[in-house]
Design a protein around this motif. Structure first.
Motif, short mmCIF file in Angstrom:
data_model
loop_
_atom_site.label_atom_id
_atom_site.label_comp_id
_atom_site.label_asym_id
_atom_site.label_seq_id
_atom_site.Cartn_x
_atom_site.Cartn_y
_atom_site.Cartn_z
N THR A 1 79.98 34.93 19.33
CA THR A 1 80.18 36.24 20.07
C THR A 1 79.12 37.28 20.23
OG1 THR A 1 80.66 37.31 17.88
CG2 THR A 1 82.58 36.24 19.20
N LYS A 2 78.18 37.01 19.29
CA LYS A 2 76.76 38.03 19.57
C LYS A 2 75.95 37.30 20.83
CE LYS A 2 76.38 40.15 14.97
NZ LYS A 2 75.63 40.31 13.88
N ALA A 3 76.10 35.91 20.82
CA ALA A 3 75.37 35.39 21.81
C ALA A 3 75.55 35.76 23.14
CB ALA A 3 75.14 33.96 21.52
N ALA A 4 77.14 36.01 23.11
CA ALA A 4 77.92 36.09 24.31
C ALA A 4 77.85 37.74 25.02
CB ALA A 4 79.20 35.79 24.36
N GLY A 5 77.43 38.52 23.81
CA GLY A 5 77.37 39.86 24.16
C GLY A 5 78.58 40.54 24.11
N ALA A 6 79.47 40.27 23.21
CA ALA A 6 80.93 40.69 22.88
C ALA A 6 80.63 41.81 22.19
CB ALA A 6 81.61 39.54 21.90
N PRO A 7 81.45 42.95 22.61
CA PRO A 7 81.24 44.35 22.09
C PRO A 7 81.89 44.50 20.54
CG PRO A 7 83.27 44.25 23.51
CD PRO A 7 82.58 43.05 23.77
N ALA A 8 81.67 43.71 19.74
CA ALA A 8 81.88 43.84 18.58
C ALA A 8 80.84 44.73 17.61
CB ALA A 8 82.19 42.55 17.59
N SER A 9 81.37 45.24 16.46
CA SER A 9 80.44 46.07 15.68
C SER A 9 79.36 45.21 14.91
CB SER A 9 81.15 46.74 14.46
OG SER A 9 82.30 47.52 15.24
N GLU A 10 78.40 45.65 14.74
CA GLU A 10 77.26 45.15 14.21
C GLU A 10 77.58 44.47 12.75
OE1 GLU A 10 74.10 44.05 14.92
OE2 GLU A 10 74.56 44.95 16.99
N ASP A 11 78.71 45.05 12.08
CA ASP A 11 78.92 44.57 10.68
C ASP A 11 80.08 43.78 10.82
OD1 ASP A 11 80.30 46.83 11.49
OD2 ASP A 11 80.45 47.86 9.32
N VAL A 12 80.66 43.37 11.89
CA VAL A 12 81.72 42.56 12.20
C VAL A 12 81.96 41.45 11.04
CG1 VAL A 12 81.10 40.96 14.04
CG2 VAL A 12 83.50 41.57 13.54
N GLU A 13 80.79 40.81 10.87
CA GLU A 13 80.99 39.72 9.87
C GLU A 13 81.28 40.07 8.47
OE1 GLU A 13 78.52 35.79 8.49
OE2 GLU A 13 77.85 37.01 10.01
N GLU A 14 80.73 41.28 8.12
CA GLU A 14 80.99 41.87 6.75
C GLU A 14 82.33 42.11 6.61
OE1 GLU A 14 79.70 45.34 3.89
OE2 GLU A 14 78.56 44.96 5.55
N LEU A 15 82.86 42.96 7.76
CA LEU A 15 84.28 43.51 7.85
C LEU A 15 85.28 42.37 7.85
CD1 LEU A 15 83.84 46.28 10.49
CD2 LEU A 15 84.28 46.71 8.11
N THR A 16 84.94 41.24 8.44
CA THR A 16 86.05 40.39 8.49
C THR A 16 86.12 39.47 7.34
OG1 THR A 16 85.34 39.91 11.01
CG2 THR A 16 86.64 38.27 9.88
N TYR A 17 85.09 39.45 6.86
CA TYR A 17 85.00 38.70 5.21
C TYR A 17 85.59 39.42 4.21
CZ TYR A 17 83.11 36.57 0.95
OH TYR A 17 83.02 36.15 -0.37
N LYS A 18 85.56 40.76 4.44
CA LYS A 18 86.30 41.63 3.57
C LYS A 18 87.83 41.58 3.66
CE LYS A 18 82.91 45.04 2.26
NZ LYS A 18 82.29 46.61 2.68
N GLY A 19 88.29 41.56 4.94
CA GLY A 19 89.57 41.29 5.36
C GLY A 19 90.24 40.05 4.78
N ILE A 20 89.26 38.83 4.96
CA ILE A 20 90.00 37.75 4.40
C ILE A 20 90.10 37.73 2.74
CG2 ILE A 20 89.28 35.21 4.28
CD1 ILE A 20 87.81 35.65 6.81
#
Length: 310
Positions: free
Chosen positions: A227-246
């Motif tokens: 998603t970062k390679a594609a330039g998707a408008p996700a937050s910089e900390d999306v990986e951390e946020l998603t991991y916490k959500g899981i």
């Protein structure tokens, strides 16, 4: 405001039913078999937030009706091509289409069919299923809808939609950054659906096992990298946020994809995981760089191929 809810299944039936319960003008676009079932039993919701049942208005594709103000779309992605054609008579220049599907590719399909200005950003968070009698069984504390203008900000038309959706027996949020919300949900559901389907398990035992936990983290990292390679408008900390959500997801939780797999139904892996792999290739990356995502997609494609030969 007149709502058309496409389908009266686990998701559309729940949110559409709650709008009926509130007193909104709601019609369900359904197949003839589902209409017959609803005429016999009504729309039935069983939920920890309160049970409810009622007769509802239905429409079968091809029947005449004036265009609607809002279309709530929550069908499976593999039905999109057919649904788009069935929707055309009920969509005018003033109609707003609010998709609540998982993923991203359906937005491109809807833009092509109806124009980007008619399509809102939308996501939902809920765990529901249909039982053998066609009742909607809601098994999670969450029953949330987030929506907004794709271009961001607020507008009079989405404020009006919010007014009509507020006060129903679910949570609704008007977002000023709907694109970000769509991508955050996409990343989360791609991981959850992929990992629970790969291991054929609810999330708790996967995360309790060292190899399962590591595989889940690797899958998340691969998806975020794409998603970062594609330039998707996700937050910089999306990986951390998603991991916490899981980590905060209840241990018994299974993604809807796994529930469909367990029932022997078709799954949306091409729409969810396949699209991510194609996105990687589109931006100059080899799919071999993402082995866990490849494995998830491969396992589920083999499952689908096996279904077609039964």
């Amino acid at each position: 405001m007149r709502f058309l809810v496409v389908g009266a299944g686990a998701v559309g039936g729940y949110f559409g039913g709650r709008l009926v319960q509130k007193g909104e003008d709601v019609t369900f676009l359904v197949r003839p078999g589902r209409r017959s079932q609803l005429e016999k039993t009504g729309l039935v919701i069983e939920s920890l937030h309160g049970d409810w049942a009622s007769d509802v208005k239905t429409l079968v594709a091809g029947e005449k009706a004036e265009p609607f103000d809002v279309v709530l779309l929550s069908v499976k992605a593999y039905h999109m091509e057919q649904i788009v054609e069935e929707l055309r008579p009920y969509v005018s220049e003033q109609t707003l289409v609010m998709p609540l599907l998982n993923g991203y590719q359906h937005f491109e399909d809807l833009w092509a069919a109806f124009g980007q200005e008619r399509v809102l950003g939308g996501v939902c968070f809920i765990s529901t299923t249909l039982d053998a009698e066609g009742r909607i069984v809601h098994t999670s504390p969450r029953h949330d809808v987030t929506f907004g203008e794709w271009s961001g900000g607020r507008s009079a038309r989405v404020e009006k939609v919010l007014e009509h959706m507020s006060g129903a027996e679910f949570n609704v949020v008007l977002s000023e950054n709907a694109q970000r919300d769509v991508w955050h949900k996409y990343i989360f559901i791609a991981v959850m659906s992929g990992i629970t389907s790969l291991f054929r398990s609810s999330i708790g035992p996967i995360m309790a096992d060292s190899h399962g936990h590591a595989t889940c983290k690797r899958l998340l990292a691969e998806i975020v990298e794409i998603t970062k390679a594609a330039g998707a408008p996700a937050s910089e900390d999306v990986e951390e946020l998603t991991y916490k959500g899981i980590l905060n997801t209840p241990a018994p939780m299974k993604a809807s994809m796994l529930l469909d797999l367990e029932k022997g139904l078709s799954v949306e892996t091409d729409h969810i995981h396949g699209y991510l792999l194609s996105l990687a290739e589109k931006h100059g990356r080899s799919t071999a760089e993402f082995p866990v995502l490849q494995a998830v997609h491969g396992v589920l494609r083999v499952y689908e191929a096996g279904k077609s030969t039964e």
